[in-house]
Design a protein around this motif. Structure first.
Motif, PDB file in Angstrom:
ATOM      1  N   LEU A  11       0.830  -1.207   0.000  1.00 30.76           N
ATOM      2  CA  LEU A  11       0.000   0.000   0.000  1.00 30.76           C
ATOM      3  C   LEU A  11       0.861   1.253   0.000  1.00 30.76           C
ATOM      4  N   ASN A  12       2.011   1.189   0.662  1.00 28.93           N
ATOM      5  CA  ASN A  12       2.915   2.337   0.653  1.00 28.93           C
ATOM      6  C   ASN A  12       3.381   2.655  -0.748  1.00 28.93           C
ATOM      7  N   ILE A  13       3.677   1.620  -1.536  1.00 27.42           N
ATOM      8  CA  ILE A  13       4.131   1.843  -2.902  1.00 27.42           C
ATOM      9  C   ILE A  13       2.971   2.341  -3.759  1.00 27.42           C
ATOM     10  N   LEU A  14       1.791   1.789  -3.547  1.00 25.42           N
ATOM     11  CA  LEU A  14       0.633   2.241  -4.319  1.00 25.42           C
ATOM     12  C   LEU A  14       0.312   3.708  -4.016  1.00 25.42           C
ATOM     13  N   TYR A  15       0.688   4.156  -2.835  1.00 28.65           N
ATOM     14  CA  TYR A  15       0.403   5.543  -2.460  1.00 28.65           C
ATOM     15  C   TYR A  15       1.044   6.525  -3.435  1.00 28.65           C
ATOM     16  N   LEU A  68     -15.216 -18.142  -5.617  1.00 29.40           N
ATOM     17  CA  LEU A  68     -15.025 -19.519  -5.183  1.00 29.40           C
ATOM     18  C   LEU A  68     -13.570 -19.959  -5.332  1.00 29.40           C
ATOM     19  N   SER A  69     -12.856 -19.383  -6.295  1.00 33.64           N
ATOM     20  CA  SER A  69     -11.509 -19.837  -6.627  1.00 33.64           C
ATOM     21  C   SER A  69     -10.419 -19.239  -5.751  1.00 33.64           C
ATOM     22  N   PHE A  70     -10.659 -18.049  -5.187  1.00 29.29           N
ATOM     23  CA  PHE A  70      -9.581 -17.329  -4.507  1.00 29.29           C
ATOM     24  C   PHE A  70      -9.951 -16.990  -3.065  1.00 29.29           C
ATOM     25  N   THR A  71      -8.918 -16.736  -2.293  1.00 28.14           N
ATOM     26  CA  THR A  71      -9.123 -16.351  -0.893  1.00 28.14           C
ATOM     27  C   THR A  71      -9.509 -14.876  -0.821  1.00 28.14           C
ATOM     28  N   PRO A  72     -10.118 -14.457   0.293  1.00 26.75           N
ATOM     29  CA  PRO A  72     -10.452 -13.033   0.446  1.00 26.75           C
ATOM     30  C   PRO A  72      -9.237 -12.123   0.296  1.00 26.75           C
ATOM     31  N   LYS A  73      -8.080 -12.571   0.773  1.00 21.54           N
ATOM     32  CA  LYS A  73      -6.873 -11.753   0.658  1.00 21.54           C
ATOM     33  C   LYS A  73      -6.494 -11.545  -0.806  1.00 21.54           C
ATOM     34  N   ASP A  74      -6.595 -12.608  -1.613  1.00 23.33           N
ATOM     35  CA  ASP A  74      -6.301 -12.475  -3.041  1.00 23.33           C
ATOM     36  C   ASP A  74      -7.249 -11.489  -3.709  1.00 23.33           C
ATOM     37  N   LEU A  75      -8.507 -11.536  -3.325  1.00 24.47           N
ATOM     38  CA  LEU A  75      -9.505 -10.641  -3.912  1.00 24.47           C
ATOM     39  C   LEU A  75      -9.237  -9.183  -3.514  1.00 24.47           C
ATOM     40  N   ILE A  76      -8.784  -8.982  -2.278  1.00 28.53           N
ATOM     41  CA  ILE A  76      -8.433  -7.623  -1.835  1.00 28.53           C
ATOM     42  C   ILE A  76      -7.257  -7.108  -2.649  1.00 28.53           C
ATOM     43  N   TYR A  77      -6.248  -7.964  -2.832  1.00 27.79           N
ATOM     44  CA  TYR A  77      -5.091  -7.578  -3.640  1.00 27.79           C
ATOM     45  C   TYR A  77      -5.519  -7.215  -5.063  1.00 27.79           C
ATOM     46  N   ALA A  78      -6.413  -8.034  -5.621  1.00 31.66           N
ATOM     47  CA  ALA A  78      -6.862  -7.783  -6.993  1.00 31.66           C
ATOM     48  C   ALA A  78      -7.590  -6.446  -7.092  1.00 31.66           C
ATOM     49  N   CYS A  81      -5.160  -3.647  -6.932  1.00 30.69           N
ATOM     50  CA  CYS A  81      -4.314  -3.584  -8.121  1.00 30.69           C
ATOM     51  C   CYS A  81      -4.985  -2.848  -9.281  1.00 30.69           C
ATOM     52  N   LEU A  82      -6.265  -2.592  -9.195  1.00 29.23           N
ATOM     53  CA  LEU A  82      -6.889  -1.759 -10.224  1.00 29.23           C
ATOM     54  C   LEU A  82      -6.242  -0.379 -10.231  1.00 29.23           C
ATOM     55  N   LYS A  83      -5.906   0.113  -9.034  1.00 23.64           N
ATOM     56  CA  LYS A  83      -5.202   1.396  -8.953  1.00 23.64           C
ATOM     57  C   LYS A  83      -3.826   1.267  -9.579  1.00 23.64           C
ATOM     58  N   PHE A  84      -3.155   0.164  -9.310  1.00 19.88           N
ATOM     59  CA  PHE A  84      -1.823  -0.071  -9.868  1.00 19.88           C
ATOM     60  C   PHE A  84      -1.868  -0.171 -11.388  1.00 19.88           C
ATOM     61  N   ALA A  85      -2.952  -0.770 -11.933  1.00 21.85           N
ATOM     62  CA  ALA A  85      -3.058  -0.978 -13.376  1.00 21.85           C
ATOM     63  C   ALA A  85      -3.426   0.299 -14.123  1.00 21.85           C
ATOM     64  N   PHE A  86      -4.268   1.128 -13.509  1.00 22.77           N
ATOM     65  CA  PHE A  86      -4.799   2.285 -14.240  1.00 22.77           C
ATOM     66  C   PHE A  86      -4.210   3.624 -13.802  1.00 22.77           C
ATOM     67  N   ARG A 160      -0.428 -12.769  -7.624  1.00 20.49           N
ATOM     68  CA  ARG A 160      -1.707 -13.319  -7.172  1.00 20.49           C
ATOM     69  C   ARG A 160      -2.866 -12.448  -7.633  1.00 20.49           C
ATOM     70  N   ALA A 161      -2.664 -11.134  -7.598  1.00 18.84           N
ATOM     71  CA  ALA A 161      -3.714 -10.224  -8.075  1.00 18.84           C
ATOM     72  C   ALA A 161      -3.942 -10.409  -9.570  1.00 18.84           C
ATOM     73  N   ALA A 162      -2.847 -10.512 -10.333  1.00 19.53           N
ATOM     74  CA  ALA A 162      -2.970 -10.709 -11.782  1.00 19.53           C
ATOM     75  C   ALA A 162      -3.659 -12.034 -12.096  1.00 19.53           C
ATOM     76  N   LYS A 163      -3.404 -13.048 -11.264  1.00 21.80           N
ATOM     77  CA  LYS A 163      -4.021 -14.360 -11.478  1.00 21.80           C
ATOM     78  C   LYS A 163      -5.538 -14.285 -11.344  1.00 21.80           C
ATOM     79  N   VAL A 164      -6.021 -13.420 -10.463  1.00 18.56           N
ATOM     80  CA  VAL A 164      -7.470 -13.263 -10.302  1.00 18.56           C
ATOM     81  C   VAL A 164      -8.099 -12.799 -11.619  1.00 18.56           C
TER      82      VAL A 164
END
Length: 272
Positions: A11-15, A68-78, A81-86, A160-164
């Motif tokens: 999160l620090n880097i995303l800031y 169903l496929s991913f953990t809540p943590k993976d979904l949070i990361y994903a 990562c929308l901020k990271f992507a855009f 993991r975020a990209a995998k989502v």
């Protein structure tokens, strides 16, 4: 030394993502616009592409499969990562090299403790932590291990975020086919009522468009973009680690510059 917190550091880097990445937005608009324009060129209208039932089937089914496929943590990361992507942050390798060399010169002239005054001026969180480790007198081997653990954790989070999104791109076309089959079933059940046949056929074909289109124009490109931007970030982070180790060792600034430039060329050659 406290253990690193990957999510907090991430999160620090995303800031430091500063502004909208127009290339990403333009890419999505061109992709979706091409589909709409092609449909109009064939004599259709945008209304033909709007089908509530198809949208519910495809996007609802895709979201359900991803949950169903991913953990809540993976979904949070994903989601993060929308901020990271855009969004983009200024990643200037040359500027980072100059910052590292300036810190090295200060450390050689005034001593390691003089770097304490420079910490508030350092924007990159990894470089700031590395300098803190040096000031605390931590050994080079432990500094290297600690900083590389952050790199590995950061890379793992992004992968993991990209995998989502990549998985969503795999599920969507298949669920689009399910929507098409449901639409055809609706058609076959209402052959005696011509007024209902059109709705079934529309659901069938539009569901396929939604599935294949969202996969290839949105989900998979987002996954690819996260990975590509991650590689740029990892290069910068590894460069910072080499610089921090050089500062700790107190090497000659000209030698460190040559070493960092060679490191950049080697990593860029590996990517190619």
């Amino acid at each position: 030394m406290s253990r690193s917190k990957p999510l907090e550091n991430y999160l620090n880097i995303l800031y430091y993502c500063e502004s909208m990445d127009l290339i990403a937005i333009i890419g999505i608009l061109i992709g979706l616009g091409a589909v709409v324009a092609g449909n109009i060129a064939e004599g259709g209208t945008t209304a033909h592409l709007i089908q509530l039932a198809a949208a519910i089937i495809v996007f609802g089914g895709t979201i359900g499969a991803v949950l169903l496929s991913f953990t809540p943590k993976d979904l949070i990361y994903a989601f993060l990562c929308l901020k990271f992507a855009f969004l983009k942050r200024k990643v200037n390798i040359d500027e980072t090299v100059e910052t590292i060399l300036d810190l090295l010169v200060i450390a050689r002239r005034k001593g390691i403790l003089a770097l304490q005054e420079e910490i508030p001026k350092i924007q990159d969180p990894l470089l700031r932590r590395g300098i803190n480790y040096i000031i605390d007198g931590i050994s080079p081997a432990i500094i290297k291990e600690a900083l590389y653990q952050e790199v590995y954790a950061y890379e793992d989070i992004l992968r993991r975020a990209a995998k989502v999104y990549d998985s969503a791109g795999g599920y969507a076309p298949t669920i689009g086919i399910i929507g098409a089959i449901l639409g055809l079933i609706h058609v076959l059940k209402n052959v005696a009522e011509p007024s209902k046949i059109g709705i079934g056929i529309a659901t069938a074909f539009v569901a396929t468009i939604y599935g294949v289109g969202s996969a290839n124009l949105i989900f998979i490109p987002i996954a690819k973009r996260i990975i590509n931007k991650m590689e740029e970030e990892i290069l910068l982070m590894e460069l910072i680690i080499e610089g921090v180790l050089g500062i700790e060792a107190g090497v000659n600034p000209y030698f460190l510059r040559a070493k960092l430039e060679a490191f950049i060329k080697d990593r860029q050659r590996e990517r190619i």
